[in-house]
Design an enzyme around this catalytic site. Structure first.
Site, PDB file in Angstrom:
ATOM      1  N   SER A  81       0.864  -1.195  -0.137  1.00  0.00           N
ATOM      2  CA  SER A  81      -0.024   0.040  -0.078  1.00  0.00           C
ATOM      3  C   SER A  81       0.897   1.243   0.112  1.00  0.00           C
ATOM      4  O   SER A  81       1.776   1.200   0.653  1.00  0.00           O
ATOM      5  CB  SER A  81      -0.850   0.073   1.117  1.00  0.00           C
ATOM      6  OG  SER A  81      -1.579   1.261   1.187  1.00  0.00           O
ATOM      7  N   GLU A  82       0.330   2.198  -0.868  1.00  0.00           N
ATOM      8  CA  GLU A  82       1.117   3.501  -0.820  1.00  0.00           C
ATOM      9  C   GLU A  82       1.274   4.168   0.635  1.00  0.00           C
ATOM     10  O   GLU A  82       2.341   4.915   0.684  1.00  0.00           O
ATOM     11  CB  GLU A  82       0.568   4.694  -1.554  1.00  0.00           C
ATOM     12  CG  GLU A  82       0.424   4.073  -3.040  1.00  0.00           C
ATOM     13  CD  GLU A  82      -0.937   3.728  -3.372  1.00  0.00           C
ATOM     14  OE1 GLU A  82      -1.911   4.107  -4.175  1.00  0.00           O
ATOM     15  OE2 GLU A  82      -1.631   2.585  -2.867  1.00  0.00           O
ATOM     16  N   ASN A  83       0.478   3.855   1.352  1.00  0.00           N
ATOM     17  CA  ASN A  83       0.497   4.561   2.793  1.00  0.00           C
ATOM     18  C   ASN A  83       1.471   3.902   3.715  1.00  0.00           C
ATOM     19  O   ASN A  83       1.628   4.244   4.994  1.00  0.00           O
ATOM     20  CB  ASN A  83      -0.871   4.755   3.519  1.00  0.00           C
ATOM     21  CG  ASN A  83      -1.482   3.384   3.593  1.00  0.00           C
ATOM     22  OD1 ASN A  83      -0.993   2.471   3.454  1.00  0.00           O
ATOM     23  ND2 ASN A  83      -2.808   3.297   4.188  1.00  0.00           N
ATOM     24  N   GLY A  84       2.284   2.942   3.233  1.00  0.00           N
ATOM     25  CA  GLY A  84       3.191   2.438   3.985  1.00  0.00           C
ATOM     26  C   GLY A  84       2.960   0.983   4.822  1.00  0.00           C
ATOM     27  O   GLY A  84       3.516   0.805   5.817  1.00  0.00           O
TER      28      GLY A  84
END
Length: 216
Positions: A46-49
């Site tokens: 996920s891009e949010n880490g």
């Protein structure tokens, strides 16, 4: 019968192979996680880490800090790791993600993608789509074949602002599956009871029909 949204997600999941690192976008793509076979060791990023997203949590055990691209709560795995969004995008931009499955508003016959904004409408932000289509090894689009108005979404040329030029490798719609490469767009598979003539009628883009056209 055309495929349901679940059918589209299930077909897209067939493109995932054992050992793949995969990023799932908003909408139908998030449903792909439900159809990854137990025989495949697929790691969701996920891009949010977050690396190693688990399934949807049991009711009452949700953690509001753990969400997917569609803002749905998810769970973690024993192998899950967390890091900054900067590190997450370094993975994406560095070519370490094998497949990204995204939604779209328009796709051109040359593989151009428009999926981040409609002029005149409020936009929260472009998200990570532009980085994803530029950095991942394969881009698969899942979407309805036509807009709610009936207008085609597979076009000769996109009319909306582009997310990326020539970046789409495959499109899975409720009518069938298309491959896009140097030769252009090719219809590979049809949904049950859908005909080639129906696809042509509902598609603006030019496409070939594969000699070994499949029906699922």
């Amino acid at each position: 019968m055309p495929w349901t949204r679940e059918d589209v997600a299930k077909r897209a999941a067939d493109e995932l192979q054992d050992g793949f690192y995969v990023n799932l976008g908003i909408g139908i793509p998030t449903m792909v996680a439900n159809f990854i076979g137990e025989d495949k060791d697929v790691t969701l990023q996920s891009e949010n880490g977050m690396l190693g997203m688990g399934p949807f949590p049991i009711e009452g055990e949700e953690d509001a800090d753990l969400i997917n691209a569609s803002k749905q709560t998810i769970s973690e795995l024993k192998r899950t790791s967390y890091f900054s969004s900067a590190d997450s995008f370094a993975m994406i931009r560095g070519g370490h993600i094998d497949v990204s499955i995204l939604g779209a508003m328009e796709v051109s016959e040359k593989g151009d993608l428009a999926n981040w904004m409609i002029p005149g409408k409020m936009v929260k932000g472009m998200g990570g789509a532009m980085d994803l289509v530029a950095g991942v090894k394969k881009v698969v689009i899942t979407m309805d074949h036509n807009a709610k108005s009936g207008a085609p979404k597979l076009l000769k040329k996109c009319s909306l602002p582009l997310t990326g030029v020539g970046v789409v490798d495959m499109v899975v719609t409720d009518l069938g599956v298309f491959r896009i490469d140097e030769q252009g767009m090719t219809l590979l598979e049809l949904a049950p009871d859908v005909t080639v003539d129906e696809v042509k009628e509902r598609t603006e883009a030019s496409f070939r029909v594969a000699d070994d056209l499949e029906r699922r």
